[in-house]
Every structure is written in structure tokens, then in C-alpha cells.
Design a protein around this motif. Structure first.
Motif, mmCIF file in Angstrom:
data_model
loop_
_atom_site.group_PDB
_atom_site.id
_atom_site.type_symbol
_atom_site.label_atom_id
_atom_site.label_comp_id
_atom_site.label_asym_id
_atom_site.label_seq_id
_atom_site.Cartn_x
_atom_site.Cartn_y
_atom_site.Cartn_z
ATOM 1 N N ILE A 58 0.836 -1.199 0.000
ATOM 2 C CA ILE A 58 0.000 0.000 0.000
ATOM 3 C C ILE A 58 0.873 1.252 0.000
ATOM 4 O O ILE A 58 0.637 2.193 -0.765
ATOM 5 C CB ILE A 58 -0.953 0.024 1.221
ATOM 6 N N TRP A 61 2.659 1.607 -3.563
ATOM 7 C CA TRP A 61 1.781 2.031 -4.648
ATOM 8 C C TRP A 61 1.121 3.371 -4.360
ATOM 9 O O TRP A 61 0.852 4.137 -5.299
ATOM 10 C CB TRP A 61 0.754 0.947 -4.953
ATOM 11 N N SER A 62 0.885 3.699 -3.111
ATOM 12 C CA SER A 62 0.322 5.014 -2.779
ATOM 13 C C SER A 62 1.279 6.126 -3.188
ATOM 14 O O SER A 62 0.862 7.150 -3.743
ATOM 15 C CB SER A 62 0.024 5.123 -1.281
ATOM 16 N N TYR A 74 -5.794 -2.243 -9.870
ATOM 17 C CA TYR A 74 -5.325 -2.866 -8.629
ATOM 18 C C TYR A 74 -4.718 -4.238 -8.861
ATOM 19 O O TYR A 74 -3.794 -4.641 -8.165
ATOM 20 C CB TYR A 74 -6.458 -2.925 -7.595
ATOM 21 N N LEU A 79 -2.722 -6.089 -5.833
ATOM 22 C CA LEU A 79 -3.539 -5.798 -4.660
ATOM 23 C C LEU A 79 -4.885 -6.488 -4.743
ATOM 24 O O LEU A 79 -5.415 -6.707 -5.832
ATOM 25 C CB LEU A 79 -3.777 -4.285 -4.543
ATOM 26 N N GLN A 83 -7.436 -4.228 -0.313
ATOM 27 C CA GLN A 83 -6.191 -3.457 -0.245
ATOM 28 C C GLN A 83 -6.276 -2.220 -1.129
ATOM 29 O O GLN A 83 -5.765 -1.163 -0.770
ATOM 30 C CB GLN A 83 -5.003 -4.322 -0.657
ATOM 31 N N LEU A 87 -5.698 1.703 -0.324
ATOM 32 C CA LEU A 87 -4.839 2.565 -1.125
ATOM 33 C C LEU A 87 -5.561 3.851 -1.524
ATOM 34 O O LEU A 87 -5.004 4.940 -1.406
ATOM 35 C CB LEU A 87 -4.364 1.823 -2.384
ATOM 36 N N ALA A 114 -1.133 3.538 6.059
ATOM 37 C CA ALA A 114 -1.044 2.193 5.485
ATOM 38 C C ALA A 114 -0.862 1.168 6.603
ATOM 39 O O ALA A 114 -1.529 0.126 6.611
ATOM 40 C CB ALA A 114 0.105 2.117 4.482
#
Length: 133
Positions: A58, A61-62, A74, A79, A83, A87, A114
Motif C-alpha cells: 500500500i 503504490w500510494s 489494482y 492488490l 487493499q 490505497l 497504510a
């Protein structure tokens, strides 16, 4: 080809190539105080807890989404639906913080949120149901 009854030179080389390592290994294991067993596998590392893995994914990718350096959905990020919901919430909050307080504050918020959301999600084990759980 050698004399009658003598193995060919290639066969002698092959026999020596197979025998020499076995002799060396036998000698190495015969040393006093040598306790290691050559056929014993070393213990594998323990698996990463689900909440830690979720947090890492998380947060990674965030940051990419916040920077605008990602593409896909996703599933391409690896993810689950749950998840991805985390995010989206993290990125929405980080956008506000980045605009008001700057990138370092947003980065800190991503890590904190996260961790908190993933810990809650996996508090009772792996969630069931939905896409990829």
C-alpha cells in the motif's frame, strides 16, 4: 585408446572428476569438531506477516499514485479489492496533506495510514470474500 583392458582416457577423467569431490567432501566432514551436515537444508526465512506485506504494498503504490508514476488497475499492482480500497483512502488523504504541508508530510502520512489500515484489516487473519480477498 589405451592398452587392452584399460579404460579410455575420457572415462578415467570422468571417474576422477566424480571421485575427487566425493573424497574431498568426506575429508572435510571428517574433521574434528565439524558438526555441519552437508545434506541438511538451512532453515528458510519465516514468511512475512500479511499486515506487513499489505503495508509495504500500500505504501509503495500510494507513493507511485501520488506522484503520478503508475498505471493500470489494482490487479496489476498485485492488490486485492480490500487493499485497493485502503490505497484509495490513503492516497486521498495524502493528496490533501501534500498540497497543504508538502511531500515529506504526505510521505509520513502514507506510511502511518497504510500501517494502521493494514493492521486493522489483518487483525483476525486473512479476510475472506471478494476479489483476491
Amino acid at each position: 585408446m589405451g592398452r587392452r583392458g584399460d579404460p579410455r582416457p575420457g572415462v578415467r577423467f570422468l571417474l576422477l572428476g566424480l571421485t575427487l569431490p566425493a573424497l574431498l567432501l568426506t575429508q572435510a566432514c571428517a574433521r574434528p569438531g565439524h558438526t555441519e551436515h552437508p545434506h541438511t537444508a538451512s532453515p528458510s526465512p519465516s514468511p512475512t506477516p500479511a499486515a506487513d506485506l499489505c503495508t509495504h504494498l500500500i505504501a509503495h503504490w500510494s507513493r507511485k499514485v501520488l506522484d503520478g508514476t503508475t498505471y493500470g488497475d489494482y490487479q496489476s499492482m498485485g492488490l486485492s479489492t480490500g487493499q485497493f480500497e485502503i490505497l484509495r483512502d490513503v492516497v486521498d488523504a495524502a493528496r490533501v496533506v501534500k498540497r497543504r504541508q508538502g511531500e515529506p508530510a504526505a510521505d509520513e502520512l502514507i506510511g502511518r495510514q497504510a500501517r494502521q489500515a493494514c493492521t486493522e484489516r489483518y487483525r483476525y487473519g486473512t479476510p475472506t470474500g471478494g476479489s483476491w480477498q
